[in-house]
Scaffold this active site. Sequence first.
Site, short mmCIF file in Angstrom:
data_model
loop_
_atom_site.label_atom_id
_atom_site.label_comp_id
_atom_site.label_asym_id
_atom_site.label_seq_id
_atom_site.Cartn_x
_atom_site.Cartn_y
_atom_site.Cartn_z
N THR A 38 0.86 -1.18 0.00
CA THR A 38 0.00 0.00 0.00
C THR A 38 0.90 1.23 0.00
N ALA A 83 0.82 -6.57 9.31
CA ALA A 83 0.10 -5.86 8.24
C ALA A 83 -1.14 -5.17 8.80
N THR A 130 -1.40 -2.45 19.50
CA THR A 130 -1.08 -1.09 19.92
C THR A 130 -1.65 -0.76 21.30
N ASP A 131 -1.04 0.23 21.95
CA ASP A 131 -1.60 0.70 23.23
C ASP A 131 -2.91 1.46 23.02
N GLU A 132 -3.19 1.86 21.77
CA GLU A 132 -4.37 2.71 21.53
C GLU A 132 -5.68 1.98 21.80
N TYR A 156 -9.18 3.56 13.74
CA TYR A 156 -7.96 2.74 13.78
C TYR A 156 -7.92 1.87 15.03
N LYS A 160 -8.12 -2.24 15.48
CA LYS A 160 -7.07 -3.05 16.11
C LYS A 160 -7.64 -3.80 17.32
N PRO A 211 2.99 21.33 11.91
CA PRO A 211 1.60 21.41 12.36
C PRO A 211 1.34 20.61 13.64
N TYR A 213 -1.11 19.58 16.53
CA TYR A 213 -2.56 19.53 16.71
C TYR A 213 -2.97 20.08 18.09
N ARG A 220 2.36 10.88 24.47
CA ARG A 220 2.56 9.53 23.93
C ARG A 220 3.75 8.91 24.65
N ASN A 255 3.61 16.22 22.93
CA ASN A 255 3.91 16.33 21.49
C ASN A 255 4.74 17.58 21.21
N ARG A 286 -7.11 17.05 16.13
CA ARG A 286 -7.65 15.79 15.58
C ARG A 286 -8.96 15.49 16.31
N GLY A 288 -11.61 13.56 18.38
CA GLY A 288 -11.49 12.40 19.28
C GLY A 288 -10.06 12.12 19.72
P1 NAD Z 1 2.96 0.75 8.35
O1 NAD Z 1 1.71 1.48 7.95
O2 NAD Z 1 4.27 1.44 8.24
O3 NAD Z 1 3.09 -0.62 7.54
C1 NAD Z 1 2.00 -1.45 7.30
C2 NAD Z 1 2.40 -2.44 6.23
O4 NAD Z 1 1.30 -3.33 6.01
C3 NAD Z 1 2.72 -1.80 4.89
O5 NAD Z 1 3.90 -2.37 4.34
C4 NAD Z 1 1.52 -2.14 4.02
O6 NAD Z 1 1.84 -2.26 2.64
C5 NAD Z 1 1.09 -3.47 4.61
N1 NAD Z 1 -0.33 -3.76 4.40
C6 NAD Z 1 -1.38 -2.93 4.62
N2 NAD Z 1 -2.53 -3.54 4.28
C7 NAD Z 1 -2.20 -4.79 3.86
C8 NAD Z 1 -2.95 -5.90 3.40
N3 NAD Z 1 -4.29 -5.84 3.31
N4 NAD Z 1 -2.29 -7.03 3.06
C9 NAD Z 1 -0.94 -7.10 3.15
N5 NAD Z 1 -0.18 -6.07 3.57
C10 NAD Z 1 -0.80 -4.92 3.93
O7 NAD Z 1 2.68 0.28 9.85
P2 NAD Z 1 3.69 0.15 11.07
O8 NAD Z 1 3.81 1.45 11.75
O9 NAD Z 1 4.91 -0.56 10.61
O10 NAD Z 1 2.83 -0.81 12.02
C11 NAD Z 1 2.94 -2.23 11.92
C12 NAD Z 1 2.03 -2.87 12.94
O11 NAD Z 1 2.39 -2.43 14.25
C13 NAD Z 1 0.55 -2.50 12.77
O12 NAD Z 1 -0.22 -3.64 13.03
C14 NAD Z 1 0.32 -1.42 13.82
O13 NAD Z 1 -1.03 -1.43 14.26
C15 NAD Z 1 1.26 -1.89 14.91
N6 NAD Z 1 1.76 -0.83 15.79
C16 NAD Z 1 2.34 0.30 15.26
C17 NAD Z 1 2.85 1.26 16.12
C18 NAD Z 1 3.51 2.51 15.56
O14 NAD Z 1 3.86 3.41 16.35
N7 NAD Z 1 3.78 2.62 14.27
C19 NAD Z 1 2.77 1.10 17.50
C20 NAD Z 1 2.18 -0.07 18.00
C21 NAD Z 1 1.69 -1.03 17.13
P1 TYD Z 2 0.98 9.89 15.10
O1 TYD Z 2 2.43 9.84 14.74
O2 TYD Z 2 -0.03 10.03 14.01
O3 TYD Z 2 0.67 8.62 16.02
P2 TYD Z 2 -0.66 8.25 16.89
O4 TYD Z 2 -1.78 9.08 16.45
O5 TYD Z 2 -0.84 6.80 16.53
O6 TYD Z 2 -0.26 8.47 18.32
O7 TYD Z 2 0.76 11.11 16.09
C1 TYD Z 2 1.45 11.20 17.32
C2 TYD Z 2 0.91 12.39 18.06
O8 TYD Z 2 1.24 13.58 17.33
C3 TYD Z 2 -0.61 12.39 18.18
O9 TYD Z 2 -0.98 12.90 19.47
C4 TYD Z 2 -1.07 13.33 17.09
C5 TYD Z 2 0.07 14.33 16.99
N1 TYD Z 2 0.30 14.90 15.64
C6 TYD Z 2 0.38 16.28 15.48
O10 TYD Z 2 0.26 17.07 16.45
N2 TYD Z 2 0.59 16.77 14.22
C7 TYD Z 2 0.72 15.96 13.13
O11 TYD Z 2 0.88 16.47 11.99
C8 TYD Z 2 0.66 14.53 13.33
C9 TYD Z 2 0.80 13.59 12.16
C10 TYD Z 2 0.44 14.05 14.60
#
Ligand code: NAD
Ligand code: TYD
Length: 355
Positions: A38, A83, A130-132, A156, A160, A211, A213, A220, A255, A286, A288
């Site tokens: 994606t 994924a 995720t913790d969310e 989201y 999850k 930017p 929010y 976080r 943030n 944002r 919510g």
């Molecule tokens: P990301 O968005 O960077 O990567 C997601 C990957 O999944 C991409 O490579 C995308 O191509 C692939 N993908 C999406 N839909 C798909 C589908 N239908 N089939 C196959 N592949 C698909 O996400 P990330 O930040 O690397 O997060 C990875 C996992 O960790 C997620 O499950 C997310 O919920 C979880 N997570 C992320 C964070 C964070 O801070 N990024 C924190 C805690 C948990």
């Molecule tokens: P983000 O990286 O989108 O992670 P998550 O929403 O999963 O925590 O955002 C981290 C924090 O930063 C979140 O409180 C939203 C804020 N944020 C901004 O203030 N400005 C931005 O442009 C973005 C993308 C996030």
Amino acid sequence: MMKHVLVTGGAGFIGSNFVRYLLRVEPDVQIINLDALTYAGSLENLQGLPHERHVFVHGNITDRTLVTELFEKYQIDTVVHFAAESHVDRSILGPAPFIETNIVGTFTLLDVAREKWAGRQDVRFHHVSTDEVYGTLAPDAPPFSETTPYDPRSPYSASKASSDHLVRAYWHTYGLPVSLTNCSNNYGPYQFPEKLIPLMILNALQGRPLPVYGDGQQIRDWLYVEDHCEGIYRVLRSGQEGETYNIGGGNQPTNLEIVQRICALLDELAPAGAPHDRLITFVQDRPGHDRRYAMDTRKMQTELGWQPHESLESGLRRTVQWYLEHLDWVAAVTRKSDFKDWLTANYDQRERKQQ
Ligand code: NAD
Ligand code: TYD
């Protein structure tokens, strides 16, 4: 047993870091990396990996026929499921893919695993979450533990949470050997530039507004991505079946503090003649928006001996340096995606706010 590992979403941010980590610590493991590529996934994240130990498959986790074929062809014994659609702001503007990938996709993987692994105990389905899912914390509330009730508040986090419930249902109902990790916000190399930290680094380098929010006082819990990968690996190796483990960095900046730290690092590493924090711009919040996350990681520490190696200070410095050295990667991953359209959709309509 961990010989033939199906990693889903291994071309994304955390997944690609995990693939590198696992290839490094497990010399005999073969990885089958299933990713739909994606906007968030890219082969640029996987350059230089050994072909004989890492097989990339371009496909969707909702494709039951394909997932079944992969289980059979590669004799999959371990699934590490990353994924997902992962960006809260995108889930607000367009929730449908979150339902499809995060819920239906997780169901598809679980159901194929149930069919192909019937009666086996030497296998593992690890779900990355995720913790969310736990919702939002008041300023003085204790951190989330593994028994905190779920209270997701964005499309989201709700998707999850649904996937976590499905994983636990397959454990309780069918005895599928599962484990789960719920982790806080990750940062580090290969994070797609829509998320807070890389977005701020790259906007600052281009002299664009930063930017923030709302009032920027949201909190976080930040964790360097390699520490997350190590935590997942420890759960795979030594974690109990059917158990959930919370992973987090124990860092609690607002943030606004994060953005200010990035600006200070850029003032040092890429001076622009004027302080980067002049670009900080408060914009409409944002909807919510969860106010605070914090993780209680004592279970990971006491049961599995895990703790983060990187402090926020050292991790942010490494991250800023990595982006400065990989601007060609940034150009490649943003060129192939709808990134400009995304910036327009998410930011152009937001009013600026005076603080
Ligand atoms: P990301 O968005 O960077 O990567 C997601 C990957 O999944 C991409 O490579 C995308 O191509 C692939 N993908 C999406 N839909 C798909 C589908 N239908 N089939 C196959 N592949 C698909 O996400 P990330 O930040 O690397 O997060 C990875 C996992 O960790 C997620 O499950 C997310 O919920 C979880 N997570 C992320 C964070 C964070 O801070 N990024 C924190 C805690 C948990
Ligand atoms: P983000 O990286 O989108 O992670 P998550 O929403 O999963 O925590 O955002 C981290 C924090 O930063 C979140 O409180 C939203 C804020 N944020 C901004 O203030 N400005 C931005 O442009 C973005 C993308 C996030």
